[in-house]
Write a protein that holds these residues in place. Structure first.
Motif, PDB file in Angstrom:
ATOM      1  N   MET A 129      39.715 -22.753 -20.658  1.00  0.00           N
ATOM      2  CA  MET A 129      39.997 -21.447 -21.380  1.00  0.00           C
ATOM      3  C   MET A 129      38.847 -20.441 -21.026  1.00  0.00           C
ATOM      4  N   LEU A 130      37.910 -20.834 -20.722  1.00  0.00           N
ATOM      5  CA  LEU A 130      36.718 -20.093 -20.446  1.00  0.00           C
ATOM      6  C   LEU A 130      36.705 -19.586 -18.972  1.00  0.00           C
ATOM      7  N   ARG A 131      37.193 -20.757 -18.036  1.00  0.00           N
ATOM      8  CA  ARG A 131      37.464 -20.264 -16.644  1.00  0.00           C
ATOM      9  C   ARG A 131      38.559 -18.991 -16.482  1.00  0.00           C
ATOM     10  N   ILE A 132      39.558 -19.360 -17.241  1.00  0.00           N
ATOM     11  CA  ILE A 132      40.884 -18.278 -17.303  1.00  0.00           C
ATOM     12  C   ILE A 132      40.533 -17.089 -17.770  1.00  0.00           C
ATOM     13  N   MET A 133      39.671 -16.995 -18.972  1.00  0.00           N
ATOM     14  CA  MET A 133      39.057 -15.494 -19.430  1.00  0.00           C
ATOM     15  C   MET A 133      38.211 -15.055 -18.274  1.00  0.00           C
ATOM     16  N   MET A 134      37.226 -15.739 -17.661  1.00  0.00           N
ATOM     17  CA  MET A 134      36.238 -15.317 -16.649  1.00  0.00           C
ATOM     18  C   MET A 134      37.146 -14.801 -15.784  1.00  0.00           C
ATOM     19  N   MET A 135      38.252 -15.309 -15.229  1.00  0.00           N
ATOM     20  CA  MET A 135      39.060 -14.827 -14.039  1.00  0.00           C
ATOM     21  C   MET A 135      39.748 -13.534 -14.406  1.00  0.00           C
ATOM     22  N   GLN A 136      40.383 -13.440 -15.820  1.00  0.00           N
ATOM     23  CA  GLN A 136      41.063 -12.210 -16.163  1.00  0.00           C
ATOM     24  C   GLN A 136      40.050 -10.924 -16.070  1.00  0.00           C
ATOM     25  N   MET A 137      38.672 -11.415 -16.244  1.00  0.00           N
ATOM     26  CA  MET A 137      37.766 -10.271 -16.308  1.00  0.00           C
ATOM     27  C   MET A 137      37.213  -9.733 -15.114  1.00  0.00           C
ATOM     28  N   GLY A 138      37.670 -10.322 -13.972  1.00  0.00           N
ATOM     29  CA  GLY A 138      37.399 -10.128 -12.517  1.00  0.00           C
ATOM     30  C   GLY A 138      35.945 -10.892 -12.257  1.00  0.00           C
ATOM     31  N   GLN A 139      35.570 -11.911 -12.769  1.00  0.00           N
ATOM     32  CA  GLN A 139      34.420 -12.465 -12.340  1.00  0.00           C
ATOM     33  C   GLN A 139      34.873 -13.983 -11.660  1.00  0.00           C
ATOM     34  N   LYS A 140      34.206 -14.630 -10.493  1.00  0.00           N
ATOM     35  CA  LYS A 140      34.494 -15.569 -10.195  1.00  0.00           C
ATOM     36  C   LYS A 140      33.545 -16.734 -10.775  1.00  0.00           C
ATOM     37  N   PRO A 141      34.286 -17.519 -11.608  1.00  0.00           N
ATOM     38  CA  PRO A 141      33.537 -18.604 -12.194  1.00  0.00           C
ATOM     39  C   PRO A 141      33.116 -19.703 -11.397  1.00  0.00           C
ATOM     40  N   SER A 142      31.850 -20.027 -11.388  1.00  0.00           N
ATOM     41  CA  SER A 142      31.159 -21.119 -10.869  1.00  0.00           C
ATOM     42  C   SER A 142      31.141 -22.266 -11.725  1.00  0.00           C
ATOM     43  N   GLN A 143      30.998 -23.589 -11.583  1.00  0.00           N
ATOM     44  CA  GLN A 143      30.921 -24.544 -12.678  1.00  0.00           C
ATOM     45  C   GLN A 143      29.526 -24.428 -13.398  1.00  0.00           C
ATOM     46  N   LYS A 144      28.585 -24.021 -12.603  1.00  0.00           N
ATOM     47  CA  LYS A 144      27.102 -23.765 -13.086  1.00  0.00           C
ATOM     48  C   LYS A 144      27.371 -22.739 -14.410  1.00  0.00           C
ATOM     49  N   LYS A 145      28.155 -21.700 -13.869  1.00  0.00           N
ATOM     50  CA  LYS A 145      28.076 -20.449 -14.908  1.00  0.00           C
ATOM     51  C   LYS A 145      28.903 -20.917 -16.043  1.00  0.00           C
ATOM     52  N   ILE A 146      29.991 -21.594 -15.871  1.00  0.00           N
ATOM     53  CA  ILE A 146      30.745 -22.090 -16.947  1.00  0.00           C
ATOM     54  C   ILE A 146      30.118 -23.124 -17.792  1.00  0.00           C
ATOM     55  N   ASN A 147      29.329 -24.096 -17.448  1.00  0.00           N
ATOM     56  CA  ASN A 147      28.378 -24.904 -17.912  1.00  0.00           C
ATOM     57  C   ASN A 147      27.318 -24.324 -18.793  1.00  0.00           C
ATOM     58  N   GLN A 148      26.924 -23.268 -18.158  1.00  0.00           N
ATOM     59  CA  GLN A 148      25.773 -22.345 -19.074  1.00  0.00           C
ATOM     60  C   GLN A 148      26.543 -21.683 -20.333  1.00  0.00           C
ATOM     61  N   MET A 149      27.641 -21.065 -20.284  1.00  0.00           N
ATOM     62  CA  MET A 149      28.312 -20.624 -21.306  1.00  0.00           C
ATOM     63  C   MET A 149      28.703 -21.687 -22.236  1.00  0.00           C
ATOM     64  N   MET A 150      29.214 -22.778 -21.830  1.00  0.00           N
ATOM     65  CA  MET A 150      29.756 -23.552 -22.642  1.00  0.00           C
ATOM     66  C   MET A 150      28.271 -24.221 -23.634  1.00  0.00           C
ATOM     67  N   GLN A 151      27.226 -24.246 -23.033  1.00  0.00           N
ATOM     68  CA  GLN A 151      26.025 -24.530 -23.782  1.00  0.00           C
ATOM     69  C   GLN A 151      25.765 -23.643 -24.847  1.00  0.00           C
ATOM     70  N   GLN A 152      25.758 -22.347 -24.393  1.00  0.00           N
ATOM     71  CA  GLN A 152      25.237 -21.354 -25.258  1.00  0.00           C
ATOM     72  C   GLN A 152      26.254 -21.353 -26.340  1.00  0.00           C
ATOM     73  N   MET A 153      27.576 -21.348 -26.250  1.00  0.00           N
ATOM     74  CA  MET A 153      28.600 -21.447 -27.401  1.00  0.00           C
ATOM     75  C   MET A 153      28.551 -22.492 -28.217  1.00  0.00           C
ATOM     76  N   ASN A 154      28.135 -23.816 -27.692  1.00  0.00           N
ATOM     77  CA  ASN A 154      27.732 -24.830 -28.472  1.00  0.00           C
ATOM     78  C   ASN A 154      26.609 -24.537 -29.201  1.00  0.00           C
ATOM     79  N   LYS A 155      25.650 -23.896 -28.718  1.00  0.00           N
ATOM     80  CA  LYS A 155      24.124 -23.841 -29.314  1.00  0.00           C
ATOM     81  C   LYS A 155      24.544 -22.775 -30.691  1.00  0.00           C
TER      82      LYS A 155
END
Length: 78
Positions: free
Chosen positions: A43-69
């Motif tokens: 879902m995070l990857r889809i949201m980033m693509m809709q916002m015009g960003q190219k999601p890398s796995q590193k960026k997705i992992n960082q965002m998931m860690q921030q959301m969990n924190k």
């Protein structure tokens, strides 16, 4: 009627109300989580693509860690 009978009725009604409330709340939360699942990596990857960003796995992992924190941090008093 004796007073002790009323006390027993009140205690039984209280226990039945707590049990019934627990099961109703449990069913409600299960239905809510089924209808609105928590956010995951796809879902995070889809949201980033809709916002015009190219999601890398590193960026997705960082965002998931921030959301969990943020979700495990206790709420702050204002």
């Amino acid at each position: 009627m004796d007073t002790w009978i009323w006390i027993v009725i009140v205690i039984v009604a209280l226990i039945a109300g707590v049990a019934l409330g627990f099961f109703i709340a449990r069913q409600y939360m299960m239905k809510y989580l089924k209808d609105n699942p928590p956010i995951n990596e796809d879902m995070l990857r889809i949201m980033m693509m809709q916002m015009g960003q190219k999601p890398s796995q590193k960026k997705i992992n960082q965002m998931m860690q921030q959301m969990n924190k943020a979700s495990t941090k206790p709420p702050t008093k204002k």
